[in-house]
Design a protein around this motif. Structure first.
Motif, mmCIF file in Angstrom:
data_model
loop_
_atom_site.group_PDB
_atom_site.id
_atom_site.type_symbol
_atom_site.label_atom_id
_atom_site.label_comp_id
_atom_site.label_asym_id
_atom_site.label_seq_id
_atom_site.Cartn_x
_atom_site.Cartn_y
_atom_site.Cartn_z
ATOM 1 N N LYS A 16 55.026 15.794 -0.265
ATOM 2 C CA LYS A 16 53.742 15.043 -0.313
ATOM 3 C C LYS A 16 52.891 16.388 -0.487
ATOM 4 C CE LYS A 16 50.202 12.564 2.062
ATOM 5 N NZ LYS A 16 49.706 11.911 0.645
ATOM 6 N N LYS A 18 49.316 18.583 -0.764
ATOM 7 C CA LYS A 18 48.181 18.836 0.310
ATOM 8 C C LYS A 18 47.267 19.728 -0.585
ATOM 9 C CE LYS A 18 50.162 17.467 4.645
ATOM 10 N NZ LYS A 18 50.495 17.947 6.121
ATOM 11 N N GLU A 226 42.258 15.391 -3.652
ATOM 12 C CA GLU A 226 43.683 14.393 -3.725
ATOM 13 C C GLU A 226 42.996 13.297 -4.353
ATOM 14 O OE1 GLU A 226 44.923 13.877 0.097
ATOM 15 O OE2 GLU A 226 45.336 15.924 0.653
#
Length: 252
Positions: A16, A18, A226
């Motif tokens: 994931k 970041k 994001e």
């Protein structure tokens, strides 16, 4: 026939991602890196061509930081014969732009004279999907992109592509560039003996200056953010309410 396969070191697809606090780029500290999945498919296809005695040598090449050696060793462990690393950056956050990569690959092609270049259709970190096409333009070679099936016969490559309307089949004369899509094959796992053998296979280290190519970035990333969180669903009480909602959001 030599087959040249460019491979890129990217964040592992299971990680994931970041964004850094200053929004300058993604955070790569202590993040697992691996070979770009589309490039892994390209390596596998090159190895299958060698097993069919169509290819005589498979050469893996990576352009980036010195740590890119690990993806080249993976390609060698899968079965590639030798590898070339062009160390074009010291900072892992510096992404070599597609045009610079294409120019370097064009120089390597002039030196190695491969009959076929197999590349991933895109890298999963920047999704530019441009290097293969730019390289074809620089070399003046034919190209077939997003291949889901590949057959080499009589000095040409027959490539099946998945398009919106179904399947498209194109023929391109060799030498050529073919970029690989997901359904082309399933890459093999490197066995432990082959991983050990890969450590002894030749890996040539080069720099952009060896080829006379300037890799200074021409694009500036202003900010990285994001994606927005997915909004919660809404339960509607009737079909009429659903139709009204769809009209409201512009779907119908």
């Amino acid at each position: 026939m030599k087959v040249l396969v460019p491979v890129k070191r990217v964040i592992d697809y299971n990680v994931k991602v970041k964004v850094k606090a200053d929004q300058s780029s993604v955070d790569l500290a202590n993040v697992k890196m691996s070979m770009n999945p589309f490039d892994e498919i390209a390596v596998e296809e090159a190895l299958r061509l060698k097993e069919k005695c169509i290819a005589t040598e498979v050469i893996a090449i990576s352009i980036g930081v010195k740590k890119s050696e690990d993806v080249l060793r993976q390609a060698l462990a899968m079965g590639a014969d030798r590898a070339i690393l062009i160390e074009a950056a010291n900072d892992v956050h510096m992404d070599i732009e597609p045009l610079s990569v294409a120019k370097l690959l064009a120089k390597v092609v002039q030196a190695e004279e491969p009959g076929l270049i197999l590349a991933g259709k895109q890298a999963i970190d920047n999704d530019m999907n441009a290097t293969g096409q730019m390289l074809a333009a620089l070399l003046g070679w034919g190209q077939a992109t997003s291949a889901s099936m590949l057959e080499i016969t009589n000095g040409s490559a027959q490539v099946t592509r998945e398009v919106d309307g179904g399947l498209q089949v194109v023929n391109v004369k060799l030498p050529a560039i073919v970029t690989c899509d997901l359904r082309l094959n399933e890459p093999r796992y490197a066995s432990l003996p082959n991983i050990m053998k890969a450590k002894r296979k030749p890996l040539q280290a080069m720099t952009p200056s060896d080829y006379g190519v300037d890799v200074a970035p021409r694009l500036v990333i202003n900010t990285t953010v994001e994606p927005p969180a997915r909004a919660a669903g809404e339960i509607l009480g009737s079909v009429d309410a659903l139709v009204s909602k769809l009209k409201e959001v512009g779907v119908v």
